[in-house]
Write a protein that holds these residues in place. Structure first.
Motif, PDB file in Angstrom:
ATOM      1  N   VAL A  15      12.574  13.063  27.869  1.00 52.17           N
ATOM      2  CA  VAL A  15      13.919  13.009  27.143  1.00 52.17           C
ATOM      3  C   VAL A  15      14.354  14.385  27.289  1.00 52.17           C
ATOM      4  N   GLY A  16      13.202  15.451  27.123  1.00 50.85           N
ATOM      5  CA  GLY A  16      14.055  16.822  27.198  1.00 50.85           C
ATOM      6  C   GLY A  16      14.580  17.251  28.406  1.00 50.85           C
ATOM      7  N   ALA A  66      16.672   5.294  20.993  1.00 50.15           N
ATOM      8  CA  ALA A  66      15.672   4.336  21.392  1.00 50.15           C
ATOM      9  C   ALA A  66      14.449   4.235  20.401  1.00 50.15           C
ATOM     10  N   THR A  67      13.802   3.135  19.996  1.00 50.33           N
ATOM     11  CA  THR A  67      12.719   3.086  19.081  1.00 50.33           C
ATOM     12  C   THR A  67      11.773   2.447  19.970  1.00 50.33           C
ATOM     13  N   TRP A  75      10.647  -0.470  24.570  1.00 50.64           N
ATOM     14  CA  TRP A  75      11.701   0.192  23.757  1.00 50.64           C
ATOM     15  C   TRP A  75      12.772  -0.494  23.520  1.00 50.64           C
ATOM     16  N   LYS A  76      13.235  -0.383  22.337  1.00 59.01           N
ATOM     17  CA  LYS A  76      14.667  -0.853  21.877  1.00 59.01           C
ATOM     18  C   LYS A  76      15.724  -0.008  21.845  1.00 59.01           C
ATOM     19  N   GLU A  99      11.805   5.628  31.438  1.00 59.90           N
ATOM     20  CA  GLU A  99      12.609   6.114  32.157  1.00 59.90           C
ATOM     21  C   GLU A  99      14.128   5.277  32.366  1.00 59.90           C
ATOM     22  N   GLU A 100      13.799   3.943  32.465  1.00 61.51           N
ATOM     23  CA  GLU A 100      14.869   2.679  32.543  1.00 61.51           C
ATOM     24  C   GLU A 100      15.803   2.919  31.488  1.00 61.51           C
ATOM     25  N   ILE A 101      15.367   3.429  30.179  1.00 69.13           N
ATOM     26  CA  ILE A 101      16.063   3.532  28.971  1.00 69.13           C
ATOM     27  C   ILE A 101      17.093   4.656  29.448  1.00 69.13           C
ATOM     28  N   LEU A 102      16.482   5.834  29.742  1.00 69.90           N
ATOM     29  CA  LEU A 102      17.325   6.919  29.993  1.00 69.90           C
ATOM     30  C   LEU A 102      18.245   6.533  31.262  1.00 69.90           C
ATOM     31  N   GLU A 103      18.045   5.649  32.165  1.00 73.75           N
ATOM     32  CA  GLU A 103      18.975   5.364  33.098  1.00 73.75           C
ATOM     33  C   GLU A 103      20.193   4.737  32.602  1.00 73.75           C
TER      34      GLU A 103
END
Length: 115
Positions: A15-16, A66-67, A75-76, A99-103
Motif C-alpha cells: 500500500v505504501g 479494505a478490511t 479482503w473486503k 494486489e488485486e484490491i489495489l488494482e
C-alpha cells in the motif's frame, strides 16, 4: 482481531508503494497530498487538503478502505459515499489478493474512489 506484524509489514510495503506512486508532485503537496493508515485489520487511503478557512490546518477525504477477514482469508473493499459512510464496493466486493484490491482502486472504473 488485529492483523499480524508480518501482515502489517506487507501492507506497509504494497500500500505504501501504491500511495508513493499516486502522490502528486512535491511542488503541490502543500495543496493536495495522499497517505494511508492501518487500523486494526483495515487500511485506508486518503487525501490531505488544507482547510479553506485556515490553510494552516488540514482536512482529509477518504478514498478507499479494505478490511482483511482473517477467518476467510479475503479482503473486503469499501468506498465512501456522499453520506460519509463506508459501503461495500459491489462491483468487486472481495478478493484473496491485496494486489488485486489495489488494482481495482487504481482503475476506478465507476468513479467511486478517485471521482
Amino acid at each position: 482481531m488485529a492483523i499480524s506484524e508480518f501482515e502489517i509489514k506487507r501492507l506497509e510495503k504494497y500500500v505504501g508503494e501504491y500511495v508513493r506512486k499516486k502522490r502528486p508532485p512535491q511542488v503541490v503537496r502543500h495543496q493536495l497530498d495522499l497517505a494511508f493508515r492501518i487500523v486494526n485489520q483495515s487500511f485506508e487511503i486518503y487525501e490531505i487538503w488544507p482547510k479553506y478557512q485556515n490553510p494552516e490546518e488540514t482536512t482529509e477525504r477518504s478514498v478507499a478502505k479494505a478490511t482483511y477477514v482473517k477467518s476467510k482469508k479475503i479482503w473486503k473493499l469499501y468506498w465512501k459515499r456522499s453520506d460519509l459512510r463506508w459501503h461495500s464496493y459491489k462491483q468487486f466486493p472481495t478478493s484473496k489478493s491485496l494486489e488485486e484490491i489495489l488494482e481495482v482502486i487504481d482503475k476506478d472504473t465507476n468513479g467511486c474512489f478517485w471521482g
